[in-house]
Design a protein around this motif. Structure first.
Motif, PDB file in Angstrom:
ATOM      1  N   ALA A 203       0.838  -1.185  -0.037  1.00 26.27           N
ATOM      2  CA  ALA A 203       0.207  -0.041  -0.185  1.00 26.27           C
ATOM      3  C   ALA A 203       1.029   1.382   0.095  1.00 26.27           C
ATOM      4  CB  ALA A 203      -1.032  -0.070   1.272  1.00 26.27           C
ATOM      5  N   MET A 204       0.581   2.224  -0.639  1.00 22.50           N
ATOM      6  CA  MET A 204       1.347   3.456  -0.798  1.00 22.50           C
ATOM      7  C   MET A 204       0.521   4.643  -0.391  1.00 22.50           C
ATOM      8  SD  MET A 204       4.136   2.375  -1.892  1.00 22.50           S
ATOM      9  CE  MET A 204       4.975   3.982  -2.387  1.00 22.50           C
ATOM     10  N   GLY A 205       1.329   5.521   0.355  1.00 22.60           N
ATOM     11  CA  GLY A 205       0.657   6.946   0.688  1.00 22.60           C
ATOM     12  C   GLY A 205       1.493   8.163   0.311  1.00 22.60           C
ATOM     13  N   TRP A 206       0.744   9.298   0.581  1.00 23.80           N
ATOM     14  CA  TRP A 206       1.409  10.624   0.417  1.00 23.80           C
ATOM     15  C   TRP A 206       1.282  11.280   1.646  1.00 23.80           C
ATOM     16  CZ3 TRP A 206       4.757  12.229  -3.303  1.00 23.80           C
ATOM     17  CH2 TRP A 206       4.765  11.568  -4.444  1.00 23.80           C
ATOM     18  N   PHE A 207       2.205  11.875   2.213  1.00 21.60           N
ATOM     19  CA  PHE A 207       2.189  12.702   3.504  1.00 21.60           C
ATOM     20  C   PHE A 207       2.809  13.989   2.895  1.00 21.60           C
ATOM     21  CE2 PHE A 207       0.482   9.889   6.646  1.00 21.60           C
ATOM     22  CZ  PHE A 207       0.487   8.659   5.799  1.00 21.60           C
ATOM     23  N   ARG A 208       2.557  14.779   3.902  1.00 21.27           N
ATOM     24  CA  ARG A 208       3.332  16.261   3.835  1.00 21.27           C
ATOM     25  C   ARG A 208       3.741  16.769   5.080  1.00 21.27           C
ATOM     26  NH1 ARG A 208      -1.742  19.743   1.477  1.00 21.27           N
ATOM     27  NH2 ARG A 208      -2.972  19.925   3.442  1.00 21.27           N
ATOM     28  N   GLN A 209       4.721  17.764   5.223  1.00 19.04           N
ATOM     29  CA  GLN A 209       5.193  18.390   6.414  1.00 19.04           C
ATOM     30  C   GLN A 209       5.544  19.793   6.109  1.00 19.04           C
ATOM     31  OE1 GLN A 209       8.212  15.882   8.480  1.00 19.04           O
ATOM     32  NE2 GLN A 209       7.831  16.867  10.419  1.00 19.04           N
TER      33      GLN A 209
ATOM     34  N   LYS B 187       5.610  21.811  11.694  1.00 23.63           N
ATOM     35  CA  LYS B 187       4.511  20.956  11.849  1.00 23.63           C
ATOM     36  C   LYS B 187       4.714  19.445  11.861  1.00 23.63           C
ATOM     37  CE  LYS B 187       1.009  24.349  10.621  1.00 23.63           C
ATOM     38  NZ  LYS B 187       0.101  24.575   9.980  1.00 23.63           N
ATOM     39  N   GLU B 188       3.998  18.800  12.433  1.00 28.43           N
ATOM     40  CA  GLU B 188       4.217  17.217  12.222  1.00 28.43           C
ATOM     41  C   GLU B 188       3.685  16.887  10.694  1.00 28.43           C
ATOM     42  OE1 GLU B 188       3.242  15.735  16.822  1.00 28.43           O
ATOM     43  OE2 GLU B 188       1.933  15.267  15.209  1.00 28.43           O
ATOM     44  N   ARG B 189       4.433  15.670  10.602  1.00 27.00           N
ATOM     45  CA  ARG B 189       3.908  15.085   9.150  1.00 27.00           C
ATOM     46  C   ARG B 189       2.406  14.511   9.227  1.00 27.00           C
ATOM     47  NH1 ARG B 189       8.007  11.007   6.220  1.00 27.00           N
ATOM     48  NH2 ARG B 189       9.450  12.940   6.933  1.00 27.00           N
ATOM     49  N   GLU B 190       1.696  15.077   8.147  1.00 28.79           N
ATOM     50  CA  GLU B 190       0.357  14.650   7.995  1.00 28.79           C
ATOM     51  C   GLU B 190      -0.079  13.927   6.891  1.00 28.79           C
ATOM     52  OE1 GLU B 190      -1.555  18.367   8.132  1.00 28.79           O
ATOM     53  OE2 GLU B 190      -1.406  18.636   6.254  1.00 28.79           O
ATOM     54  N   PHE B 191      -1.096  13.364   7.082  1.00 24.73           N
ATOM     55  CA  PHE B 191      -1.574  12.283   5.893  1.00 24.73           C
ATOM     56  C   PHE B 191      -2.362  13.303   4.892  1.00 24.73           C
ATOM     57  CE2 PHE B 191      -4.010   8.890   3.715  1.00 24.73           C
ATOM     58  CZ  PHE B 191      -5.342   9.539   3.518  1.00 24.73           C
TER      59      PHE B 191
ATOM     60  N   VAL C  96       6.700  19.883   2.388  1.00 24.27           N
ATOM     61  CA  VAL C  96       7.471  18.973   1.639  1.00 24.27           C
ATOM     62  C   VAL C  96       6.609  17.712   1.612  1.00 24.27           C
ATOM     63  CG1 VAL C  96       9.578  17.475   1.868  1.00 24.27           C
ATOM     64  CG2 VAL C  96       9.531  19.933   2.694  1.00 24.27           C
ATOM     65  N   TYR C  97       6.437  17.159   0.575  1.00 29.19           N
ATOM     66  CA  TYR C  97       5.735  15.986   0.020  1.00 29.19           C
ATOM     67  C   TYR C  97       6.665  14.654   0.190  1.00 29.19           C
ATOM     68  CZ  TYR C  97       1.384  18.745  -0.284  1.00 29.19           C
ATOM     69  OH  TYR C  97       0.510  19.749  -0.233  1.00 29.19           O
ATOM     70  N   TYR C  98       6.061  13.610   0.908  1.00 25.75           N
ATOM     71  CA  TYR C  98       6.867  12.406   0.987  1.00 25.75           C
ATOM     72  C   TYR C  98       5.828  11.222   0.418  1.00 25.75           C
ATOM     73  CZ  TYR C  98       9.743  15.101   4.128  1.00 25.75           C
ATOM     74  OH  TYR C  98      10.714  15.903   4.830  1.00 25.75           O
ATOM     75  N   CYS C  99       6.271  10.240   0.056  1.00 27.63           N
ATOM     76  CA  CYS C  99       5.595   9.087  -0.119  1.00 27.63           C
ATOM     77  C   CYS C  99       6.281   7.881   0.835  1.00 27.63           C
ATOM     78  CB  CYS C  99       5.592   8.703  -1.549  1.00 27.63           C
ATOM     79  SG  CYS C  99       7.350   7.896  -2.360  1.00 27.63           S
ATOM     80  N   GLY C 100       5.256   7.301   1.227  1.00 25.50           N
ATOM     81  CA  GLY C 100       5.527   5.968   1.737  1.00 25.50           C
ATOM     82  C   GLY C 100       4.988   4.800   1.492  1.00 25.50           C
ATOM     83  N   ALA C 101       5.669   3.613   1.988  1.00 28.62           N
ATOM     84  CA  ALA C 101       5.291   2.200   1.450  1.00 28.62           C
ATOM     85  C   ALA C 101       4.912   1.432   2.893  1.00 28.62           C
ATOM     86  CB  ALA C 101       6.472   1.747   0.885  1.00 28.62           C
TER      87      ALA C 101
ATOM     88  N   TRP D 243      10.195   5.495   3.381  1.00 28.66           N
ATOM     89  CA  TRP D 243      10.105   6.738   3.056  1.00 28.66           C
ATOM     90  C   TRP D 243      11.011   7.181   1.822  1.00 28.66           C
ATOM     91  CZ3 TRP D 243       5.669   9.179   4.743  1.00 28.66           C
ATOM     92  CH2 TRP D 243       5.061   8.826   5.609  1.00 28.66           C
ATOM     93  N   GLY D 244      10.534   8.006   1.202  1.00 28.09           N
ATOM     94  CA  GLY D 244      11.390   8.879   0.126  1.00 28.09           C
ATOM     95  C   GLY D 244      12.077   9.939   0.780  1.00 28.09           C
ATOM     96  N   GLN D 245      12.790  10.709   0.239  1.00 29.89           N
ATOM     97  CA  GLN D 245      13.535  11.886   0.660  1.00 29.89           C
ATOM     98  C   GLN D 245      12.466  13.190   0.792  1.00 29.89           C
ATOM     99  OE1 GLN D 245      13.785  10.845  -2.361  1.00 29.89           O
ATOM    100  NE2 GLN D 245      13.650  12.931  -3.602  1.00 29.89           N
ATOM    101  N   GLY D 246      11.483  13.241  -0.013  1.00 31.34           N
ATOM    102  CA  GLY D 246      10.472  14.254   0.057  1.00 31.34           C
ATOM    103  C   GLY D 246      10.983  15.194  -1.188  1.00 31.34           C
ATOM    104  N   THR D 247       9.864  16.001  -1.574  1.00 30.63           N
ATOM    105  CA  THR D 247       9.991  16.951  -2.567  1.00 30.63           C
ATOM    106  C   THR D 247       9.049  18.129  -2.350  1.00 30.63           C
ATOM    107  OG1 THR D 247       9.586  17.405  -5.009  1.00 30.63           O
ATOM    108  CG2 THR D 247       8.037  15.974  -3.952  1.00 30.63           C
TER     109      THR D 247
END
Length: 123
Positions: free
Chosen positions: A33-39, A43-47, A93-98, A113-117
């Motif tokens: 399953a994959m997700g996108w989060f942002r920080q 602030k904390e990382r959010e879904f 910063v947007y991160y994808c997670g697995a 996690w990726g390194q973010g963009t």
């Protein structure tokens, strides 16, 4: 082991669009399953959005429903986030997670996690 690399961030004006990509290495990508989060700063990382291994079920945070679309192409080992009608509050910063088990709204349930963009929306 899954390695993730995000791309597609940038600077855009309010109301504009960006398309993020997350390229994964590893033969087991299609089982995650994959997700996108942002920080945002301070602030904390959010879904933001997530989906099942086959893309059959997708989930969004309320503030992005109707504006963002998550999708995946397992043949290309890539997950996408199309972002339309961007607002200054989307800046982060947007991160994808697995996630090995299931899509989740909780960042601590993701295994990789990726390194973010960086996405910056100017007003």
């Amino acid at each position: 082991q899954v390695q993730l690399v995000e791309s597609g961030g940038g600077l855009v004006q309010t109301g504009g669009s960006l398309s993020l990509s997350c390229a994964a290495s590893g033969r087991t990508f299609s089982t995650y399953a994959m997700g996108w989060f942002r920080q945002a700063p301070g602030k904390e990382r959010e879904f933001v959005a997530c989906l099942t291994w086959d893309g059959g079920k997708v989930y969004y945070r309320d503030s992005v429903k109707g504006r963002f679309t998550i999708s995946r192409d397992n043949a290309k080992n890539t997950v996408y986030l199309q972002m339309n009608s961007l607002r200054p509050e989307d800046t982060a910063v947007y991160y994808c997670g697995a996630n090995r088990f299931a899509p989740s709204l909780k960042p601590n349930e993701y295994d990789y996690w990726g390194q973010g963009t960086q996405v910056t929306v100017s007003s």
